[in-house]
Design an enzyme around this catalytic site. Structure first.
Site, short mmCIF file in Angstrom:
data_model
loop_
_atom_site.label_atom_id
_atom_site.label_comp_id
_atom_site.label_asym_id
_atom_site.label_seq_id
_atom_site.Cartn_x
_atom_site.Cartn_y
_atom_site.Cartn_z
N HIS A 71 0.97 -1.13 -0.01
CA HIS A 71 0.02 -0.02 0.17
C HIS A 71 0.87 1.37 -0.17
O HIS A 71 2.21 1.20 0.57
CB HIS A 71 -0.91 0.06 1.26
CG HIS A 71 -0.57 0.24 2.34
ND1 HIS A 71 -0.24 1.41 3.09
CD2 HIS A 71 -0.37 -0.87 3.49
CE1 HIS A 71 0.12 1.45 4.41
NE2 HIS A 71 0.07 -0.18 4.57
N ASP A 183 6.14 1.70 6.51
CA ASP A 183 5.08 1.26 6.51
C ASP A 183 4.18 1.97 5.70
O ASP A 183 3.63 3.19 5.97
CB ASP A 183 4.25 1.13 7.91
CG ASP A 183 2.81 0.89 7.92
OD1 ASP A 183 2.25 0.30 6.91
OD2 ASP A 183 2.19 0.92 9.04
N GLU A 217 -4.76 2.40 2.67
CA GLU A 217 -4.96 0.99 3.65
C GLU A 217 -5.18 1.44 5.00
O GLU A 217 -5.84 0.93 5.90
CB GLU A 217 -3.82 0.38 3.47
CG GLU A 217 -3.61 -1.09 4.18
CD GLU A 217 -3.10 -0.89 5.54
OE1 GLU A 217 -3.31 -2.08 6.12
OE2 GLU A 217 -2.62 0.09 6.10
N GLU A 218 -4.65 2.51 5.56
CA GLU A 218 -4.31 2.83 6.82
C GLU A 218 -5.60 3.35 7.35
O GLU A 218 -5.75 3.37 8.55
CB GLU A 218 -3.27 4.10 6.94
CG GLU A 218 -1.84 3.77 6.83
CD GLU A 218 -1.28 2.97 7.57
OE1 GLU A 218 -1.78 2.50 8.57
OE2 GLU A 218 -0.14 2.42 7.33
N ASP A 240 2.96 -6.59 3.58
CA ASP A 240 2.77 -5.30 4.78
C ASP A 240 3.84 -5.39 5.65
O ASP A 240 4.81 -6.44 5.49
CB ASP A 240 1.48 -5.22 5.12
CG ASP A 240 1.10 -3.71 5.48
OD1 ASP A 240 1.99 -3.15 5.92
OD2 ASP A 240 0.00 -3.57 5.57
N HIS A 327 4.44 3.28 13.19
CA HIS A 327 3.74 4.48 13.03
C HIS A 327 4.43 5.45 13.98
O HIS A 327 3.89 6.29 14.43
CB HIS A 327 2.27 4.16 13.58
CG HIS A 327 1.42 3.55 12.59
ND1 HIS A 327 -0.09 3.55 12.58
CD2 HIS A 327 1.64 3.02 11.41
CE1 HIS A 327 -0.49 2.99 11.62
NE2 HIS A 327 0.46 2.42 11.07
ZN LIG Z 1 0.20 1.15 8.90
#
Ligand SMILES: [Zn+2]
Length: 363
Positions: A71, A183, A217-218, A240, A327
């Site tokens: 993503h 990410d 995606e998030e 991922d 994150h």
């Molecule tokens: Zn994430």
């Protein structure tokens, strides 16, 4: 494929440029352009959709379709409220972490370009030590150096502007890559590298390959939900990031044990089709690619779920890249894992035949 280095100067230069470019959820198109530009020599054509998902296609005429996917979006903040004295309160766009905000630089995205700002925080001297407050969504705020709301507006900042962190790619001790948004910019990078290797090694696939970089995606797998309806794939291999659980304050009894440097992480979950997963495991064993295992009850929380439960069921599997400090702005991965995820997806593709159903009810 020989166990030589997969990443080269050109691919690492691209990875760095691709990471350093902000790509907040809902605003992914500049990153997608960089990605498509890198992928272009290795695919026959592209599909793009209304919300910005991009797909490089090899063998677009083929009936049987295999997706490899990452993503393209990164977590960010939205300007939610501007006080009369020119401070900005935010809401999340994705799972942004309130605990790491104080003292971070930010970029506020406006029509006239980036406006710099900082997450302020009361000085240690001024705080009541008997009741220290943790950073929370309702007490963190951004200061862009404006004296009041009018000045904020004059800089082009308004409710709805997105905010990202400016942190850029760095290397720690030669083989650890550190950045915000690994990410899952790493996912898009790794599937693009698979396409490059197929091209350079002159491999002809007996099926259509859809190298997919999904948006959104998030905030709930939304880009994947859209593009799987468009592609209607037979197989989807998703990549991922997952947690390295060996750093402090993570409970292995509940989070499992996975770590950077120990290889791709292969998921067990109801959304993962068992026969496809076994094919990936056999491929890893045959090619001596190290791997780790991870289990998820119910959903994997990744785009795997969106592909698996679409179009009446798509054989899907998840190969994750272990990562520290998810994150945060210092997400950390191991170069060897990046190469081994690429290698594992590449070898698995060479191990899938045209028309395979992965049915539990056929031999
Ligand atoms: Zn994430």
């Amino acid at each position: 494929m020989a166990k030589k280095n997969i990443l080269n100067k050109k691919s690492l230069d691209f990875f760095e440029k691709y990471l350093n470019n902000p790509s907040p959820t809902g605003y992914e198109w500049e990153g997608q352009k960089l990605w498509m530009n890198y992928l272009k020599p290795y695919v026959d054509t592209f599909i793009t959709d209304t919300y910005g998902t991009a797909v490089g296609v090899i063998n677009p005429e083929a009936k049987y379709k295999v997706v490899i996917e990452g993503h393209s979006d990164e977590i960010s903040w939205y300007v939610n409220y501007i006080t009369d004295n020119g401070l900005i309160y935010v809401i999340r766009n994705g799972g942004s972490d309130h605990q790491i905000a104080p003292s971070k630089w930010v970029n506020v995205h406006t029509k006239n370009g980036m406006v710099k700002g900082v997450f302020g925080w009361p000085a240690i001297h001024t705080r009541d030590k008997s009741k220290e407050e943790a950073p929370k969504l309702d007490n963190i705020f951004i200061d862009i150096g404006a004296k009041d709301k009018k000045e904020v507006e004059k800089l082009g900042v308004h409710v709805g502007c997105v905010i990202t962190y400016p942190d850029e790619f760095q290397v720690l001790n030669k083989d650890k890559f550190v950045c915000r948004a690994i990410d899952n910019r790493a996912g898009g990078f790794m599937v693009a590298e698979v396409a490059r290797l197929l091209h350079e090694n002159k491999k002809k696939l007996p099926f259509g390959l859809y190298i997919t970089n999904s948006v959104q995606e998030e905030i709930g797998l939304r880009g994947a939900e859209m593009i799987t309806q468009r592609i209607k794939p037979n197989v989807a291999i998703i990549t991922d990031v997952c947690h390295d659980t060996t750093t402090p304050m993570i409970e292995k009894k509940t989070q499992g044990h996975t770590e950077i440097g120990a290889g791709p992480v292969i998921s067990y979950a109801p959304a993962v089709q068992n026969k496809l997963r076994e094919r990936i495991l056999e491929t890893a064993e045959k090619n001596k690619i190290p791997f780790q295992r991870m289990a998820a009850s119910r959903a994997t929380g990744t785009d795997t779920d969106a592909f698996a439960y679409s179009n009446g069921g798509v054989a899907s599997a998840l190969i994750s890249l272990p990562l520290r400090y998810m994150h945060t702005t210092v997400e950390t991965i191991h170069r060897d894992d990046v190469e081994n995820v690429i290698r594992l997806i590449y070898e698995t593709l060479l191990n899938i035949k045209d028309g395979e159903t992965f049915s539990y009810f056929e031999d």
